[in-house]
Design a protein around this motif. Structure first.
Motif, mmCIF file in Angstrom:
data_model
loop_
_atom_site.group_PDB
_atom_site.id
_atom_site.type_symbol
_atom_site.label_atom_id
_atom_site.label_comp_id
_atom_site.label_asym_id
_atom_site.label_seq_id
_atom_site.Cartn_x
_atom_site.Cartn_y
_atom_site.Cartn_z
ATOM 1 N N LYS A 441 -18.198 39.810 2.037
ATOM 2 C CA LYS A 441 -17.146 38.920 1.408
ATOM 3 C C LYS A 441 -15.478 39.634 1.999
ATOM 4 O O LYS A 441 -14.966 39.975 2.529
ATOM 5 C CB LYS A 441 -16.852 40.130 0.080
ATOM 6 C CG LYS A 441 -17.766 40.428 -1.331
ATOM 7 C CD LYS A 441 -18.161 40.987 -2.389
ATOM 8 C CE LYS A 441 -18.861 41.316 -3.516
ATOM 9 N NZ LYS A 441 -18.971 41.861 -4.603
ATOM 10 N N ASP A 442 -14.734 38.471 1.048
ATOM 11 C CA ASP A 442 -13.346 38.010 2.079
ATOM 12 C C ASP A 442 -12.858 39.442 0.840
ATOM 13 O O ASP A 442 -12.279 39.922 0.543
ATOM 14 C CB ASP A 442 -13.126 36.819 1.549
ATOM 15 C CG ASP A 442 -11.661 36.230 1.929
ATOM 16 O OD1 ASP A 442 -10.495 37.214 2.718
ATOM 17 O OD2 ASP A 442 -11.433 34.880 2.300
ATOM 18 N N THR A 546 -12.930 30.900 6.217
ATOM 19 C CA THR A 546 -14.053 31.199 5.318
ATOM 20 C C THR A 546 -15.217 31.169 5.767
ATOM 21 O O THR A 546 -16.321 31.576 5.559
ATOM 22 C CB THR A 546 -14.630 30.430 3.955
ATOM 23 O OG1 THR A 546 -13.711 29.296 3.575
ATOM 24 C CG2 THR A 546 -13.195 31.053 2.714
#
Length: 547
Positions: A441-442, A546
């Motif tokens: 996850k970011d 991303t």
């Protein structure tokens, strides 16, 4: 006058008391080289004196009394003064030595044989260092001491002694799950002495107390151990029993023979009835101990059966049988007084020397594991004071997973842990564990800028993604920023070795988890130190964003 003094000084009980005192001084000096480790930190940082903390199991153990002891020590000494905590297991070990001697004397074991076999035990002969030299092991030692006290009480008759036996055995259960082997020894001893009915009467009340606790709280406790098999279980038990006396006499392959010989003497030797009951029940309890431990620990492999915290119980259980052998040998040498004394001295000195060497070896190994932890705690406290952004909670995840940033912050706020200046290497190491992370996850951090690389074929991206080829010693460096940064990596690796670099200083490596072929975010919030991410040979995708 001189003769009377000599007679007093040379009494077996006096010789044993002086020997145990010397052993305690030796252990206290050795303990000054150690520091808190591993399971200590749960009791130091995470347990209180509320009902849940006192009843909740530690792994499978009911640690009611150890938790109380630790909370009192924290209240008095705070966290950091290890020598004070180290006295707890040393004094409990001394109590075990004294109780072993008294139990044997109460059961018709001659005074000198009883003293001679306890003296090497006092000096931890048999590689028994873990229990008396690690403060956390007051649980195991508490079970041993209370269990021996229950045996001592059960050696007499009367209702008062029966009640004292129950209370002592309950105290054993309040210390750790090693009360179960102690209850087995007690039950077998009473069975051999007084029959089945008295064995049930003696063991049932403390057993019921434990079962009630287990039904209400204990079932939640478990140790995370690999699955076992019948073959592993048998190997575990055989290895544990075979290693007991092998570590005492230091002749490979002889441990099983010695144990069987002790059991044979306890069963068939010309012993008094009470002496036989104690020696035989102890030997059988040693076998039961490893049968019991193997149920939950054999998945760790046969080598786990030789750890000293278990050997301590196995040796203690078989000490009465060893005393019986010494007594029989002394009878055979009755006409050779000088030879008997010289042989006893030489054997005792050799075994004590063996215990000293084994204890010092254990201390060196444990000190190596704990090296740097004081600095890690000081550095963690300094990062907390700087309001650093933490991506992980554990500054020492491998050896001390119970330490978390939140716990350290609370201990500092309460004054239990002192704030101390941290060295640059310690700060860099703490930042590597606490401010570097990876995951799918970011982390909501800015994309890394000013990337540098070595051993990568291809051009690093300024924006977007780039496909690169990693050669020998390939790495990417992320320079520090005030806000932190992250990149997105896709590779075939399961871990990404990483380090923080600050000039000539290099942190210990941290191994960041990565799923082969899947995107992995790698982030750093360290304000000092360049993050170096290392790659194996192969294709690597690097993205700023991303991906």
């Amino acid at each position: 006058m001189l003769g009377r003094l000599r007679a007093v000084v040379l009494r077996p009980g006096v010789v044993l008391a002086v020997s145990v005192l010397v052993a305690c001084v030796f252990l206290a000096v050795e303990s000054r080289k150690l520091y808190f480790f591993g399971d200590d930190w749960e009791f130091l940082l995470q347990r209180g004196l509320n009902w849940d903390s006192l009843m909740r199991p530690h792994n499978e153990h009911w640690s009611f009394l150890p938790v109380i002891a630790f909370r009192l020590m924290v209240k008095i000494f705070g966290i950091g003064h290890y020598p004070a905590y180290a006295l707890m297991p040393i004094l409990l070990h001394a109590a075990c030595c004294g109780l072993l001697y008294l139990v044997m004397r109460r059961n018709e074991v001659a005074a000198w044989p009883a003293a001679i076999v306890v003296i090497p035990f006092a000096f931890l002969c048999g590689n028994l260092g873990q229990n008396p030299l690690w403060d956390f092991q007051i649980g195991f030692l508490g079970s041993a001491a209370f269990g021996l006290l229950s045996l001592l009480s059960a050696s007499g008759d009367g209702r008062t002694r029966l009640v004292l036996t129950w209370l002592a055995m309950i105290g054993s259960f309040l210390s750790s799950g090693m009360a179960i082997p102690m209850l087995v020894w007690l039950g077998l001893y009473v069975l051999l002495r007084r029959g089945l009915l008295w064995a049930i009467v003696t063991t049932a009340p403390p057993g019921v107390v434990y079962l009630v606790w287990y039904a209400t709280y204990g079932r939640e406790g478990r140790a995370y151990v690999p699955p076992t098999s019948g073959e592993k279980y048998i190997e575990f038990v055989a290895t544990g029993l075979g290693s007991l006396w092998e570590q005492v006499i230091r002749f490979p392959g002889t441990g099983g023979v010695v144990l069987l010989s002790l059991l044979a003497v306890a069963w068939l030797g010309p012993l008094a009835s009470r002496e036989r009951a104690l020696a035989l029940s102890g030997g059988l309890a040693a076998v039961a101990t490893f049968l019991f431990i193997g149920v939950s620990r054999s998945g760790l492999g046969a080598a786990a059966a030789t750890v000293s915290r278990y050997s301590y119980f196995g040796i203690a259980f078989t000490v009465p049988a060893a005393a019986a052998v010494c007594a029989l040998a002394a009878q055979r040498l009755a006409a050779h007084q000088i030879e008997r004394v010289v042989a006893a001295l030489l054997v005792t000195i050799a075994l004590v020397g063996n215990g000293v060497v084994q204890s010092r070896t254990w201390v060196v190994d444990r000190a190596r594991l704990g090296r740097g932890l004081r600095g890690t705690l000081a550095a963690t406290g300094q990062l907390i004071a700087q309001h650093a952004t933490f991506l992980n909670q554990r500054p020492s995840p491998a050896d001390n997973p119970n330490i978390t940033v939140d716990d350290v912050a609370h201990a500092l706020a309460d004054g239990q842990l002192r704030r101390q200046p941290a060295s640059r290497p310690a700060l860099l190491a703490a930042a590597a564990f606490l401010q570097v992370a990876s995951g799918p996850k970011d982390y909501s951090l800015p994309a890394a800028a000013g990337l540098r690389s070595r051993g990568l074929t291809g051009k690093l991206p300024r924006t977007g993604c780039a496909q690169l080829r990693a050669g020998a010693r390939a790495h990417i460096d992320l320079p520090p920023t005030g806000t932190g940064s992250q990149i997105l990596i896709r590779s075939e690796a399961t871990t990404l070795p990483a380090q923080l670099l600050d000039g000539a200083l290099v942190s210990p490596a941290v191994y960041l988890p990565s799923v082969p072929g899947q995107p992995t975010y790698v982030a750093t919030t360290a304000s000092q130190g360049t993050l170096r991410i290392n790659f194996k040979r192969g294709t690597v995708s690097v993205c700023l964003g991303t991906g």
